[in-house]
Scaffold this active site. Sequence first.
Site, PDB file in Angstrom:
ATOM      1  N   CYS A 259       0.803  -1.232   0.000  1.00 54.35           N
ATOM      2  CA  CYS A 259       0.000   0.000   0.000  1.00 54.35           C
ATOM      3  C   CYS A 259       0.831   1.274   0.000  1.00 54.35           C
ATOM      4  O   CYS A 259       0.827   2.010  -0.981  1.00 54.35           O
ATOM      5  CB  CYS A 259      -0.948   0.006   1.187  1.00 54.35           C
ATOM      6  SG  CYS A 259      -2.214  -1.260   1.053  1.00 54.35           S
ATOM      7  N   LYS A 262       3.270   2.239  -3.166  1.00 52.21           N
ATOM      8  CA  LYS A 262       2.604   2.488  -4.461  1.00 52.21           C
ATOM      9  C   LYS A 262       1.545   3.590  -4.335  1.00 52.21           C
ATOM     10  O   LYS A 262       1.300   4.329  -5.286  1.00 52.21           O
ATOM     11  CB  LYS A 262       2.022   1.200  -5.039  1.00 52.21           C
ATOM     12  CG  LYS A 262       0.916   0.555  -4.242  1.00 52.21           C
ATOM     13  CD  LYS A 262      -0.386   0.433  -5.029  1.00 52.21           C
ATOM     14  CE  LYS A 262      -1.437  -0.300  -4.213  1.00 52.21           C
ATOM     15  NZ  LYS A 262      -2.770   0.188  -4.305  1.00 52.21           N
TER      16      LYS A 262
HETATM   17  C1  UDX Z   1      -1.146   0.550   5.558  1.00 51.46           C
HETATM   18  C2  UDX Z   1      -2.046   1.494   6.360  1.00 51.46           C
HETATM   19  O1  UDX Z   1      -1.615   1.513   7.728  1.00 51.46           O
HETATM   20  C3  UDX Z   1      -3.486   1.034   6.267  1.00 51.46           C
HETATM   21  O2  UDX Z   1      -4.339   1.941   6.962  1.00 51.46           O
HETATM   22  C4  UDX Z   1      -3.873   0.966   4.806  1.00 51.46           C
HETATM   23  O3  UDX Z   1      -5.197   0.495   4.691  1.00 51.46           O
HETATM   24  C5  UDX Z   1      -2.926   0.072   4.036  1.00 51.46           C
HETATM   25  O4  UDX Z   1      -1.584   0.507   4.213  1.00 51.46           O
HETATM   26  P1  UDX Z   1      -0.120  -1.869   5.984  1.00 51.46           P
HETATM   27  O5  UDX Z   1       0.449  -1.803   4.604  1.00 51.46           O
HETATM   28  O6  UDX Z   1      -0.780  -3.133   6.429  1.00 51.46           O
HETATM   29  O7  UDX Z   1      -1.208  -0.730   6.171  1.00 51.46           O
HETATM   30  O8  UDX Z   1       1.079  -1.592   6.982  1.00 51.46           O
HETATM   31  P2  UDX Z   1       1.464  -0.534   8.113  1.00 51.46           P
HETATM   32  O9  UDX Z   1       1.201  -1.119   9.432  1.00 51.46           O
HETATM   33  O10 UDX Z   1       0.884   0.794   7.836  1.00 51.46           O
HETATM   34  O11 UDX Z   1       3.052  -0.482   7.916  1.00 51.46           O
HETATM   35  C6  UDX Z   1       3.577  -0.045   6.675  1.00 51.46           C
HETATM   36  C7  UDX Z   1       5.075  -0.090   6.676  1.00 51.46           C
HETATM   37  O12 UDX Z   1       5.594   0.950   7.487  1.00 51.46           O
HETATM   38  C8  UDX Z   1       5.712  -1.372   7.183  1.00 51.46           C
HETATM   39  O13 UDX Z   1       6.777  -1.738   6.316  1.00 51.46           O
HETATM   40  C9  UDX Z   1       6.226  -1.011   8.558  1.00 51.46           C
HETATM   41  O14 UDX Z   1       7.326  -1.782   8.936  1.00 51.46           O
HETATM   42  C10 UDX Z   1       6.597   0.443   8.347  1.00 51.46           C
HETATM   43  N1  UDX Z   1       6.602   1.250   9.572  1.00 51.46           N
HETATM   44  C11 UDX Z   1       5.467   1.408  10.301  1.00 51.46           C
HETATM   45  C12 UDX Z   1       7.764   1.882   9.977  1.00 51.46           C
HETATM   46  O15 UDX Z   1       8.811   1.767   9.323  1.00 51.46           O
HETATM   47  N2  UDX Z   1       7.753   2.645  11.110  1.00 51.46           N
HETATM   48  C13 UDX Z   1       6.629   2.804  11.849  1.00 51.46           C
HETATM   49  O16 UDX Z   1       6.697   3.512  12.865  1.00 51.46           O
HETATM   50  C14 UDX Z   1       5.446   2.174  11.434  1.00 51.46           C
END
Ligand code: UDX
Length: 433
Positions: A259, A262
């Site tokens: 998500c 992209k």
């Molecule tokens: C995300 C959005 O949170 C969600 O609301 C949307 O519907 C889809 O995209 P998701 O892709 O499941 O969800 O993952 P998310 O928990 O948001 O983490 C995204 C990325 O950010 C991960 O690679 C995670 O490791 C990274 N991340 C997250 C960090 O590097 N630091 C942080 O503090 C939090």
Amino acid sequence: MRLSVIGCGYLGAVHAAAMASIGHEVVGIDVDPHKIDALAHGRAPFFEPGLPEILAEGVASGRLTFTTDMAAAEGAKVHFVAVGTPQQERSHAADLTYVNAAIDALLPHLSPGDIVAGKSTVPVGTAASLTPRIESAGATLVWNPEFLREGWAVQDTIDPDRLVVGIPAGSDAADTLREVYHPAIAKSTPFIVTDLATAELVKVAANAFLATKISFINAMAEIAEVTGADVTQLAEAIGHDDRIGRKFLGAGIGFGGGCLPKDIRAFSARAEELGRGESVAFLREVDEINLRRRERAVQLVISGLGGSVYGKKVTVLGAAFKPHSDDIRDSPALDTAVRLHGLGAEVVVTDPEAIENARRIHPQLTYVDDRDTALAGAEAVLLVTEWDEYRRRMPASHVSTLTAGRVIVDGRNALDPAEWRGAGWAYFGMGRP
Ligand code: UDX
């Protein structure tokens, strides 16, 4: 209510099972017969905590069925469109092929009065352009973006922090959506009714904000690295301010997944098309900061090993883009492993859930299921996905008995530096002294 869910990937499969679990009669439809076969037998085709249970329960109850036949959508009151919108191969824009194909296939099966609810993340303006086709069948198109996080998808779907529905002027479709989401509505979950464009934008704006927050703290990590400051303490200190908040201030190798990367690129591409590229020009920086952090982790391994990784055994802990997921789409974790392999390191990758997916895309890497076997003989260790079995259940004293070297790079700032240094390790964090 009878519902159809078109597209049974991470989003659609969870949505279908969650809707059945709250009492609806749901048919999930997908073009992939393997996926449908697994789902129809109550098996989740990917790792998502809680999904196997509600899937098996829904299928056993007879309220949840899966098929490749679009005709099965007939008779449903609401048709959710949950197909993927990946990045186009040769540009940053979203590829709407699957959305268009789903709508085309659905059209002959719509009845007047049906509601088509878009859930896929799309460039703003997509719903308006699809509306004439849906209206030609006497149905109404609404946009109902999904904010679920992988790993918490079931909970986020059944009990979301808010619901957003974009509807055309004069439509009463929002009432039907309230009925669909009755348990959340009964709990007074905020239910925001808006126009189509706003609903589409809410989703990309939310993801752009989250990505920006992560890149902000990673930019601070870059500054910390040249000043001797500690970004984890900085995050805690600024996070106590309610207006800032502590969540999503985890500095490390950055964001990945299906998500955020992209979506910010597609948002930039769409803004350019709209003549407003400059409004979100910062998202390009957000993307670049994010990608730089992967390289930083690789550089730390190189310097930890004295200037070269060539021929050295490096164990990479994690392949999934985040814990509680087997998703490796745009995974920063796997990317660091690939980069180290490209530099001649003997890379061994381990992950509790994502090895099968990783092997399919990067067969050149060596994969080992068992963590301790993967660690055996390592000259350096790189932690890139903060699964509990690496962050909580991996004492430095124990790892010392397995590895050949004592170099650890903590790509997620998940470990206690004092513990590792105390056990004689050279510990390198991201933005920490
Ligand atoms: C995300 C959005 O949170 C969600 O609301 C949307 O519907 C889809 O995209 P998701 O892709 O499941 O969800 O993952 P998310 O928990 O948001 O983490 C995204 C990325 O950010 C991960 O690679 C995670 O490791 C990274 N991340 C997250 C960090 O590097 N630091 C942080 O503090 C939090």
